[in-house]
Design an enzyme around this catalytic site. Structure first.
Site, PDB file in Angstrom:
ATOM      1  N   SER A  72       0.865  -2.278   2.888  1.00 13.01           N
ATOM      2  CA  SER A  72       0.980  -1.755   1.533  1.00 13.01           C
ATOM      3  C   SER A  72       0.142  -2.575   0.555  1.00 13.01           C
ATOM      4  CB  SER A  72       2.462  -1.706   1.134  1.00 13.01           C
ATOM      5  OG  SER A  72       2.662  -0.949  -0.032  1.00 13.01           O
ATOM      6  N   ASP A 102       4.049   9.819   4.165  1.00 16.87           N
ATOM      7  CA  ASP A 102       4.356   8.585   3.444  1.00 16.87           C
ATOM      8  C   ASP A 102       4.547   8.931   1.970  1.00 16.87           C
ATOM      9  OD1 ASP A 102       4.299   6.125   2.094  1.00 16.87           O
ATOM     10  OD2 ASP A 102       2.847   5.241   3.463  1.00 16.87           O
ATOM     11  N   HIS A 142       7.036   4.680   4.821  1.00 21.06           N
ATOM     12  CA  HIS A 142       6.098   3.691   4.301  1.00 21.06           C
ATOM     13  C   HIS A 142       6.219   2.337   4.988  1.00 21.06           C
ATOM     14  CE1 HIS A 142       3.273   2.162   1.365  1.00 21.06           C
ATOM     15  NE2 HIS A 142       4.099   1.189   1.026  1.00 21.06           N
TER      16      HIS A 142
END
Length: 269
Positions: A94, A216, A245
């Site tokens: 991320s 996601d 995610h």
């Protein structure tokens, strides 16, 4: 306190190659617990917590320094310097994928490869760019975090993780998310959603492996395609069958073989 202690840096494993595992927002280095056992026999593995994560001392969090992702990137570079790392494979989840991108532009010689999991250069939609969010969506998110942080965590965690609402992964993410001090969490989220790396992607020369969930909430598939076509160096992208995610936490049995392949394979077409 030194930078290694402040970031809870841990070095484990043995081997010639060094792997750095960097977590995303709302988690800490424990998010890699399923992957680590598969790496330590033939790699040196470096783990750390970004300042502001629940496992770090909140008094060390500098709101001005971490108002941009550059602050985190310079922390990463300082950790590598302190450990005398001259080359590593960087695995960033991320926002830490974006942090790794910035660090690789500053010191490309330190990184042999970036493995970017669920990474986005910009989250806000723009003309001819689908980042996944409109400003009104973010304003509502900020308001919910401010009004009742615990309630927001309880609702946000299952949405981001996906799958079973009562799964171990949801409970684990809820725990680490709630451990972040609310004012720090809001600041970090605002920094993430304000970030826009599109203008610097062409400066990346380090090979990049982009790994993206098929579904996601935070990062649309179009974002991984955008990264692939705008990074300055060679890159490969894999859209996977898993959802959510935080796949390394929610679907480890499926995710680990994919990540190991991208970590160990240097061939990019």
């Amino acid at each position: 306190m030194g930078i290694l202690e402040a970031h809870n840096v841990r070095v484990t494993g043995s081997g010639k190659k060094i792997i750095v595992l960097a977590h995303g927002f709302g988690t800490d280095q424990s998010v890699w617990k399923h992957l680590i056992p598969h790496l330590v026999e033939d790699h040196i593995v470096i783990l750390f917590d970004n300042l502001g994560a629940g496992a770090t001392n909140p008094e060390y969090f500098d709101f001005e320094r971490y108002s941009t992702l550059q602050g985190y990137a310079y922390d990463l570079l300082a950790i590598l310097e302190e450990l005398q790392v001259t080359s590593c494979i960087f695995v960033g989840h991320s926002v830490s994928g974006a942090i790794g991108i910035i660090a690789s532009i500053v010191h490309p010689d330190l990184f042999s490869k970036l493995v970017l999991i669920s990474t986005s250069p910009r989250y806000l939609n723009d003309e001819d760019y689908n980042g996944g969010f409109e400003q009104k969506d973010l304003d509502q998110l900020y308001g919910a975090m401010t009004s009742n942080y615990k309630a927001w965590c309880d609702g946000f965690a299952p949405m981001l993780v996906g799958g079973d609402l009562d799964s171990e992964a949801v409970r684990e993410f809820s725990r680490t998310l709630f451990n972040v001090r609310p004012d720090i969490a809001l600041s970090v989220v605002q920094t993430i959603f304000r970030s826009d790396l599109r203008h610097v992607l062409g400066l990346v020369t380090v090979p990049c492996h982009i790994v993206q969930s098929g579904k996601d909430l935070a990062v649309p598939i179009a974002v991984s395609d955008y990264l692939h076509h705008h990074l300055g160096g060679k890159s490969v992208v894999e859209i996977t069958e898993w959802e959510g995610h935080l796949p390394q936490l929610s679907s480890p049995d499926i995710v680990i073989p994919v990540l190991l392949r991208h970590i160990r394979c240097d061939a990019i077409v």
